[in-house]
Design an enzyme around this catalytic site. Sequence first.
Site, PDB file in Angstrom:
ATOM      1  CB  SER A   1      12.552  -1.010   8.040  1.00 52.46           C
ATOM      2  OG  SER A   1      11.863  -1.029   6.757  1.00 52.46           O
TER       3      SER A   1
ATOM      4  NE  ARG B   1       7.200  -3.154  11.329  1.00 49.71           N
ATOM      5  CZ  ARG B   1       5.999  -3.054  10.798  1.00 49.71           C
ATOM      6  NH1 ARG B   1       4.781  -3.441  11.377  1.00 49.71           N
ATOM      7  NH2 ARG B   1       6.044  -2.838   9.487  1.00 49.71           N
TER       8      ARG B   1
ATOM      9  CD  GLU C   1      11.103  -1.759  11.919  1.00 49.21           C
ATOM     10  OE1 GLU C   1      10.988  -3.106  12.002  1.00 49.21           O
ATOM     11  OE2 GLU C   1      10.239  -1.249  11.421  1.00 49.21           O
TER      12      GLU C   1
END
Length: 339
Positions: free
Chosen positions: A239, A166, A335
């Site tokens: 998420s 990520r 995130e």
Amino acid sequence: MSRQWQEQVSLKPYNTFGIEVKARFFTEAHNDDDVRQALAQAAGQDVPVLVIGGGSNLLLTTDVPALVLRMVSRGVRILADDGERVVVEAEAGEPWHQFVQWTLAQGFSGLENLSLIPGTVGAAPMQNIGAYGVEIKDVFAGLTALDRHTGELRDFSLQECAFAYRDSVFKRNPGRWLILRVRFALSRVMQAHLDYGPVRQRLSEQGVSQPTAQNISDAICAIRREKLPDPVELGNAGSFFKNPIVTAVLADAIRVQHPGLVAYPQADGQMKLAAGWLIEQAGWKGFRDGDAGVHRLQSLVLVNYGQASGLQLHQLAQKIQADIFDRFGVTLEMEPNLL
């Protein structure tokens, strides 16, 4: 003031959380010229610029005192095709899932595991998006970005993007690189990635023993629709927390108290823990405080039930982070980009 700039524009339609904040100025870029013009005008008036795509990775906690430049460029083209390997290029503003479905319709495999991820093509490399065992880095063939410091175009190779979990060089240098188009190396020869049990199980239930790329995409779409709320119906950014990577010693210590710990060994000897499992064990699944909450079916997803502010969602996230650290000694990272 440029006639193309709108003033005091609500960003609620442009972020998947559905947060009601306003941009001081707002415009859209349909091509490279639009991008350059907007950046030049902003620089000339000493106005900061926030570039967005689908708004699926943003948590807006206040009005944005800047020019919000939304990338809406479109275009998909085949750059190379040797009968087996195909290189496809897509403009940054292409909606990600529509692009994935286009590649599958052409008979190209590689992106099927990344089906139904919200956002745009240009935002995908920023986060090195991934799902069901595949990440952008696995199918990446290059990209073209504008250096906002010099105004020059630069082509990036896989190595130069420095992709990680990520993460990427673009995320680590916010405000410098504006991604204009991305290239993907796809295949006409099916190479299925079925490492995740739920995908294999769904295909088996459908009686599919030799799945096509489209079969896999359909199965993953079905799973995602069951697990994740549609942002059109319930504001969310998918998420919300990264799966934390911890030492094997810490993972073993947690497992002593929680034998059901979900953890995956990493190449460097560390362990990746399932953030959703930690959050659910701590009792946050389905929690709601006003219109800010944790989804009842997926503890990784924070949701806006209607009128939650970005600040309220951020405060909820901080409470979850603090609780998980107190219980497990694990630090959860967000995130979405916090603005």
